[in-house]
Design an enzyme around this catalytic site. Structure first.
Site, mmCIF file in Angstrom:
data_model
loop_
_atom_site.group_PDB
_atom_site.id
_atom_site.type_symbol
_atom_site.label_atom_id
_atom_site.label_comp_id
_atom_site.label_asym_id
_atom_site.label_seq_id
_atom_site.Cartn_x
_atom_site.Cartn_y
_atom_site.Cartn_z
ATOM 1 N N ASP A 156 0.826 -1.204 0.000
ATOM 2 C CA ASP A 156 0.000 0.000 0.000
ATOM 3 C C ASP A 156 0.869 1.266 0.000
ATOM 4 O O ASP A 156 2.103 1.186 -0.085
ATOM 5 C CB ASP A 156 -0.947 -0.063 1.210
ATOM 6 C CG ASP A 156 -2.280 0.610 0.943
ATOM 7 O OD1 ASP A 156 -2.379 1.406 0.007
ATOM 8 O OD2 ASP A 156 -3.237 0.346 1.707
ATOM 9 N N GLY A 192 -3.110 4.500 -8.356
ATOM 10 C CA GLY A 192 -3.074 5.211 -9.640
ATOM 11 C C GLY A 192 -2.533 6.625 -9.529
ATOM 12 O O GLY A 192 -2.563 7.380 -10.508
ATOM 13 N N GLU A 194 0.486 8.019 -9.432
ATOM 14 C CA GLU A 194 1.559 8.444 -10.335
ATOM 15 C C GLU A 194 1.569 7.583 -11.601
ATOM 16 O O GLU A 194 2.625 7.107 -12.042
ATOM 17 C CB GLU A 194 2.912 8.415 -9.617
ATOM 18 C CG GLU A 194 2.995 9.502 -8.569
ATOM 19 C CD GLU A 194 4.394 10.039 -8.334
ATOM 20 O OE1 GLU A 194 5.370 9.375 -8.734
ATOM 21 O OE2 GLU A 194 4.504 11.113 -7.719
ATOM 22 N N ASP A 212 -9.901 3.772 -3.844
ATOM 23 C CA ASP A 212 -10.630 2.572 -3.408
ATOM 24 C C ASP A 212 -12.022 2.437 -4.027
ATOM 25 O O ASP A 212 -12.748 3.403 -4.206
ATOM 26 C CB ASP A 212 -10.779 2.583 -1.885
ATOM 27 C CG ASP A 212 -9.456 2.342 -1.192
ATOM 28 O OD1 ASP A 212 -8.412 2.290 -1.876
ATOM 29 O OD2 ASP A 212 -9.460 2.209 0.038
HETATM 30 C C1 GLA Z 1 -5.982 1.514 1.349
HETATM 31 C C2 GLA Z 1 -6.105 0.484 0.231
HETATM 32 C C3 GLA Z 1 -7.257 -0.447 0.537
HETATM 33 C C4 GLA Z 1 -7.013 -1.141 1.877
HETATM 34 C C5 GLA Z 1 -6.816 -0.098 2.968
HETATM 35 C C6 GLA Z 1 -6.347 -0.718 4.275
HETATM 36 O O1 GLA Z 1 -7.085 2.369 1.376
HETATM 37 O O2 GLA Z 1 -6.290 1.129 -1.001
HETATM 38 O O3 GLA Z 1 -7.415 -1.404 -0.502
HETATM 39 O O4 GLA Z 1 -5.877 -1.958 1.772
HETATM 40 O O5 GLA Z 1 -5.826 0.880 2.599
HETATM 41 O O6 GLA Z 1 -6.145 0.216 5.290
#
Ligand code: GLA
Length: 409
Positions: A156, A192, A194, A212
């Protein structure tokens, strides 16, 4: 002479272009995810409520529901599996309340089921939920994942970046995984930000292309465009179809099939579109407790075969009429998968032609309806009355489909 040398130039240019596009170096050279990864992830349904119990029960359900037989492999733990502080020697500490026997025990359980285990970390000082991130600890953490028997890492983008660029942070973990001694699928999750589709092919096996996902057909405007509905995410994929290759996939985020506000028709449309985009099929529902309809969507082998096939190009948008759209994807046996999408309210007739979706001209075409699992013959036109927020999905062959089996199916 002029003509001949120009022809040679054209051939040389074409060869260079195809070398640029198709050399193995264009995708991360770890031999993994040659087809889009399939599995499950805890986040969309459980958020921080993860545990060994949940992961093991999910692995059981993936076997008994038929998901494993349909191709789902990875059982992925998302955020919140850790304690808030690293251990004395700097190692990551799984929360003993959630994982009383540690991660290696869960990995062993999942492996005994013939499945693989995924885990989550962040390319910053903390994860998005505030647990210790991996920046500056890449080698130690990758080695730890390998010792535990982890097979997949979602990486992440939260926490302090310590002045490092995106490619630096994501490449550091790629290299650490490469030296870990274990094959580990590497899933980049930088939302997405960069344009990872322009640089991440040699870095990761897949990269998130958007913020998300949320289990809604359309983005809730009151939520300030974050997180995003299915259509909003789909629209952001239309320009990216040339960026993916075997081993290097665009990731429009994990599935919301069976979740939240989605109707069964909307879930079917979402699943069909993600398959046409060669997206990773990572279920995000509670597979221990799903309706027959949702199970049937996730295990639709005709649709999964589209996702898992590489015909040289990810699916693309053929036609955009606003409320209705046509999407198509070339398949490796020369057939073409096609989706007729109704984004609007009320049923509508949508049609396309064999020519428009790139099929060669033929006296007749075999048309398989991938949701009704029935074949019919067409003379070049595919059409359907499509319900509100739904799709019709076909696979079309010029002539008959005999003897044109899809490799790997
Ligand atoms: C980000 C990711 C999600 C998830 C959360 C977890 O928002 O994009 O898919 O993994 O963190 O905290």
């Amino acid at each position: 002479m002029m003509f001949a040398s120009r022809k040679i130039l054209v051939i040389a240019a074409a060869a260079m272009l195809s070398a640029l596009t198709f050399t193995p170096a264009y995708a991360l050279d770890n031999g993994l995810a040659r087809t889009p990864p399939m599995g499950w992830n805890s986040w969309n349904s459980f958020h921080c409520d993860v545990s060994a119990k949940l992961v093991e029960e999910t692995a059981d359900a993936m076997v008994t529901s038929g998901m494993k037989a349909a191709g789902y492999v990875y059982v992925n733990i998302d955020d919140c599996w850790l304690l808030k502080k690293r251990g004395r020697s700097g190692g990551l500490m799984p929360d003993p309340k959630k994982f009383p026997h540690g991660i290696a025990a869960v990995a062993a359980y999942v492996h005994r089921k013939g499945l693989k285990l995924g885990i989550y970390e962040s390319a910053g000082a903390t994860t998005c939920a505030g647990y210790p991130g991996s920046i500056g600890h890449e080698k130690q953490d990758a080695a730890q994942f390998a010792r535990w028997g982890v097979d997949y890492l979602k990486y992440d983008n939260c926490g302090d970046y310590r002045g490092e660029t995106y490619p630096q942070r994501y490449t550091a973990m790629r290299d650490a995984l490469a030296h870990s001694g274990r094959p580990i699928v590497y899933s980049l999750c930088e939302w997405g930000n960069e344009a990872p589709w322009s640089w991440a092919q040699p870095v990761g096996n897949l990269w998130r292309t958007t913020q998300d996902i949320t289990p809604r057909w359309e983005t809730d405007q009151a939520a300030n465009h974050y997180p995003q509905g299915i259509l909003d995410i789909l629209d952001q994929q239309a320009a990216l179809s040339a960026a993916s290759h075997p081993g290097a996939w665009n990731d429009p985020d994990m599935l919301e099939v069976g979740n939240g506000y989605l109707t069964d028709d909307e879930s079917r449309a979402h699943f069909s579109l993600w398959a046409l985009l060669n997206a990773p099929l990572i279920a995000g529902n509670d597979v221990r407790d799903m309706s027959q309809e949702v199970r049937d969507i996730l295990t639709n082998r005709d649709v999964i075969a589209v996702d898992q096939d590489w015909g040289g190009r990810q699916g693309y948008r053929v036609r955009d009429d606003g409320k209705t759209q046509v999407w198509a994807k070339p398949m490796s046996d020369q057939s073409v998968a096609v989706i007729l999408l109704n984004r609007g309210r009320g049923p509508v007739n949508i049609g396309t032609t064999a020519q428009a979706i790139g099929l060669r001209s033929a006296g007749s075409y075999t048309v398989r309806d991938l949701w009704k699992h029935a074949d019919s013959v067409s003379h070049g036109r595919m059409e359907a009355t499509v319900a509100t927020h739904a799709v019709a999905m076909f696979r079309v062959w010029a002539g008959s489909k005999g003897g044109q089996a899809t490799p790997g199916q």
